[in-house]
Design an enzyme around this catalytic site. Sequence first.
Site, PDB file in Angstrom:
ATOM      1  N   GLU A 114       0.830  -1.206   0.000  1.00 18.09           N
ATOM      2  CA  GLU A 114       0.000   0.000   0.000  1.00 18.09           C
ATOM      3  C   GLU A 114       0.866   1.259   0.000  1.00 18.09           C
ATOM      4  O   GLU A 114       1.785   1.391   0.806  1.00 18.09           O
ATOM      5  CB  GLU A 114      -0.908   0.006   1.231  1.00 18.09           C
ATOM      6  CG  GLU A 114      -1.766   1.252   1.352  1.00 18.09           C
ATOM      7  CD  GLU A 114      -2.675   1.245   2.570  1.00 18.09           C
ATOM      8  OE1 GLU A 114      -3.359   2.260   2.798  1.00 18.09           O
ATOM      9  OE2 GLU A 114      -2.692   0.228   3.303  1.00 18.09           O
ATOM     10  N   LYS A 143      -8.865   3.431  -3.470  1.00 16.01           N
ATOM     11  CA  LYS A 143      -9.493   3.018  -2.216  1.00 16.01           C
ATOM     12  C   LYS A 143     -10.820   3.738  -2.033  1.00 16.01           C
ATOM     13  O   LYS A 143     -10.890   4.969  -2.065  1.00 16.01           O
ATOM     14  CB  LYS A 143      -8.552   3.303  -1.044  1.00 16.01           C
ATOM     15  CG  LYS A 143      -9.054   2.769   0.296  1.00 16.01           C
ATOM     16  CD  LYS A 143      -8.031   3.036   1.391  1.00 16.01           C
ATOM     17  CE  LYS A 143      -8.508   2.472   2.734  1.00 16.01           C
ATOM     18  NZ  LYS A 143      -7.536   2.727   3.819  1.00 16.01           N
ATOM     19  N   CYS A 194      -6.145  -2.331   2.185  1.00 15.54           N
ATOM     20  CA  CYS A 194      -6.261  -2.272   3.642  1.00 15.54           C
ATOM     21  C   CYS A 194      -7.690  -2.589   4.115  1.00 15.54           C
ATOM     22  O   CYS A 194      -8.216  -3.643   3.814  1.00 15.54           O
ATOM     23  CB  CYS A 194      -5.765  -0.908   4.116  1.00 15.54           C
ATOM     24  SG  CYS A 194      -5.273  -0.834   5.859  1.00 15.54           S
TER      25      CYS A 194
END
Length: 306
Positions: free
Chosen positions: A42, A130, A164
Site C-alpha cells: 500500500e 481506495k 487495507c
Amino acid sequence: MTRLHIIQDTPPLLDLEAGIAMAEQAIRAAGDDRADLIVFPETWLGGYPAWVFGMAGWDSAEARNWFGRLVEASLVLDSLEAQRLCTAAREAGITVVMGINERARPSSAILFNSLVTIGPDGGILNVHRKLLPTHTERIVWAPGDAAGLVAVPTPAGRLGGLVCWEHWHPLARQALHAADEQIHIAVWPDMPAAHQLACRSYAFEGRCFVVSAGTYLPVDRVPEQLRGAFVIGLGGQDGLQGGSGVVGPDGEYIVGPVFSGETVVATIDLADTIRFKHDLDVVGHYDRRDVFNLTVNRRREIGDDF
C-alpha cells in the site's frame, strides 16, 4: 504455474524519483528470476503517511508542510515517471501491481490511495482507488470509486485487489468474487493479526489466492522531524515490519507472513482456484441471486482515464 515476488524493500519516503528508481530495479530483478507477477505494498510509492494520525489538529502549519511534500512525491499516472514504470514492466515482461499515492492532475492537490496494475506489455490495465480512506486518512486522500473494482486478465492470472480496510466491505469483496478473481492483491501498511485474518478469510471465501503485501519501514528511516507523529500513527510501533505472504484458496498460508525486509517469493497453481470451488463457490452453486442483487456504479468520478 505462476511465480511471484512481493517487495518489502523499505520505500523511499516522500521521494518520488528514488522510489521510481528502486521500483525499476526490483522489477528488473523479478524479471531476471522469471517471475510472472511483482507486487508492492500500500502506497509504497511516496510512502504511507502514518504521521497524519499524529498531526490531525486544526490549522497546523507543520501538517500543511508535510501534506505538500506528500503531494509533490505522488504519482500522476499520465507522467514521465509513470511511463518509466510501464517501460520497466515491458522490458522485464512482467505484470506489476503497485500501491501508490496517486495525484489526480499535475497541478491539483487531489490524492488517492490507489492500486495500479501494469501488464507485461507496459500498458496500464487497471487503477483501483481506495473507496473510503480510514479515520484520519481522510485528511490526506479523497474517496475513490468503483471504476477499478474489477479483475483483469493477465498472463499471471485474473487479478483484482483491495486496499487495507476495504477488506471489511462485504459488497466490495462480493463484486471482486463475481469477477472470477484467481489472484487477489491485498495491500496494507502493516500486518497485525486482524489483517492476516482478513487475508485468510478472503482467500477461503473467494476460493482464490491472496497475495498480501505489507510495508517494511523501520522508524529510523523516517525523517527525524516526522518520527514522533509517525510512531503515534502506528500506535506506538517502532516502524512497519512487513508481514507479506501468500494464502491459498483453502485459507492457509503457503508462504509467510514474513516480518522483515526480504522479498517474498512463491509459486502457485491457478487450477486450485477451480478445484476448491467444488464445495464453496459464492458466485456459483453457493449463490442466491434470486434473493440478493448487487449493483456497482463503476463510473470514474474524477478524470475520464487513468
